[in-house]
Design an enzyme around this catalytic site. Sequence first.
Site, short mmCIF file in Angstrom:
data_model
loop_
_atom_site.label_atom_id
_atom_site.label_comp_id
_atom_site.label_asym_id
_atom_site.label_seq_id
_atom_site.Cartn_x
_atom_site.Cartn_y
_atom_site.Cartn_z
N ASP A 1 9.05 13.56 14.32
CA ASP A 1 9.00 12.22 15.01
C ASP A 1 10.22 11.67 14.52
O ASP A 1 11.51 12.20 14.34
CB ASP A 1 7.74 11.72 14.50
N LYS B 1 6.07 8.92 17.84
CA LYS B 1 4.87 8.18 18.01
C LYS B 1 5.35 6.78 17.65
O LYS B 1 4.72 6.45 16.48
CB LYS B 1 3.64 8.47 17.37
N MET C 1 5.67 -2.51 9.33
CA MET C 1 5.15 -2.55 10.72
C MET C 1 4.67 -4.16 10.99
O MET C 1 3.95 -4.39 11.75
CB MET C 1 4.07 -1.76 10.81
#
Length: 699
Positions: free
Chosen positions: A238, A260, A375
């Site tokens: 990824d 993703k 995040m």
Amino acid sequence: MPHFPIFMDLNNKPVLIVGGGTVALRKLQKLMPYGAQPTVVAPHILPALADFPGVKLRQRSFDVSDLRPRPWLVVAATDDKETNRRISSLCQKRHIPVNVADDPTLCSFLFPALVRQGAFSAGISTGGASPTAAVYFKERLRELLPDGLDGLLAWLESLRPAVKAAIPEQSRRAAAFRRLFDACMAKGGPLTQEETERYIADALPGSVALVGAGCGMADLITLRGLRLLRQCQAVVYDDLIDPALLDAAPESAMRIYMGKRRGAHAASQAEINQKLIELAGSGLRVVRLKGGDPYLFGRGGEEMLALKAAGIPCQEVPGIPSAIGIAAEAGIPVTHRGVSRGVHIVTAHTSHTPDGLPEDFDALAKLSGTLVFLMGLERLSAITARLMAAGKDENTPGAVISGGNAPTPVRVRAPLSRLEQAARNAGVSAPAIILIGDVAAMDLSQSPLMGRRIGVTGTREVAEKQLNALEALGAKAVWVLRVGIRELPPEPVWRSLEGRSGWIVFTSANGVRTFFGQAKQRNSVSSFLEKWKFAVIGAATGEALARCGIRADLCPETFTSQALAAGMGAAAKPGEVILLLRSAAASPVLPKALRREGFAVEDIAIYDVETEACTDPLPMLDYLTFSSAGGVKMFFEQYGAIPAGTRCVCIGGVTAQTLSQYTKNEFLTAREISAQGIVETILGDQKDNFKSKRAGGES
């Protein structure tokens, strides 16, 4: 230049050996085990040569008719250099592979140091640089091979029809052969019939390894992860993976991107789980390569549960998590004696709360030590506001860091109350980590270019010097424009050299290597050394000339065309010829400067440059370096424009003049025309930026 290794089928192929002595005997001994049909031509032939079955002997001198019918390859092994040279020339004109004993310059192929056991053959070559080294590694390889390898390979070959019939699918069949081979190596010999049948049946299910790739350069991966990557048959990866890691996978391995990222979904988690199950279910050894650590907010646990539920053999290999690695890259230890005795890693991406922050978020303000939020960039305002509302001192040091393989690395340090505004001013974009705590004020980084992304253009030699120096200083350096060298026909050079004297001028190491390589092929080096003097621009060019056994008569202290022209004006005699041997894409600045000094200049292109095909988009860059005017032109032909926010660095004035024709943006020019000059220019610019950012609260 190294020779390309290639394996030829010589079974029942005609081979010509010219020479009848011990050298010819050694060559024949190498060829015969591979089924060749040799013909030996020589006035005197050792009796041992006649002992080989099937060898044709012609006891006479070589004649061009010996090349008819056309042999598969030719070996010139006479003790007459002129005969060997003639044979080489005749063969190369007819495109017949030819080897001339003890003279690599006349060879179109070389005999490697051979290691052979049955169907196993390995050839080792140093391109003629050191036959001793080739023999050394031949012996080391021979020591590594197991006893009975020839029998083992013959047994594996005998299994191919049965395995092909039992397993029609190619991927599963490859897995079966790998398991059979591994089992044979462990046992030390062929398997029994029962063992063989079991391993063929067991080869059907594959496996998955969830491998943490770390959060930066490729060499942060663990040894176990790298070993699994090198053995895999498919790699699923990824975002935020160093592309160099994909090069570590076998060439035959499938490479499947399933990124993703928020705002740019390429695959859902369910789709990723299903793809891993499908690949392993087809019998493949799969590596799921994930940034950071798979089990730290990487959803590796979900993938592992899905694999176990499907009955897929699987394992997890930890990696350096971003919460620790990105902070360390910025010089921040998440714990430090007397400053922080604990670290709390928190996700700021919780979907079932009103502001997306964890339910017990206010309790974090009361904790001692370091808080690391992952995040959470889009919630930075809420994070800082709620921490202060829950009692966290507004002057608590904070940092926002986008690093590792993030597209736009940025580091921001500011007090908690001003952290969100500082991050906005700096243009920080996801992914980024947020640190709150006294350690955020620390800066223990020793690498002055850590986190900087630098694109390098040019030939391999020029690029590697920059790449090595920049990476040693912590930068993420990428070779974004690969330039190759194509030699041009040498005849114009030799016509200009013949019967004359004067000065030969080189402006690059590529010119030196091309010229002396062609001279060596013609055996013409010694014929002009006494008649010509040599001038160079740059220390690297002078070093390349010195490696050819010649010391430059002139190398100006300042590595510029103007300095060379001025130096020639003082060193050369009026009327002396100046041959300028360089790239076809070179700038006209130097010949013009020399002609202004009153010299007759012959500007001869001895090589050209060409870019290697590249379909990858240009990555985000802090700096972009140019080492030649030709490189500037080729860059704009391929990419069209300089990426926004990228600062260009030119190796010298000629390159800078060319760049100014393509862009109005400000750029840097190295004071010294060398790879080190480029690196020092970037370092100087970083120091200037550091001073200005510190004044604004950033680092």
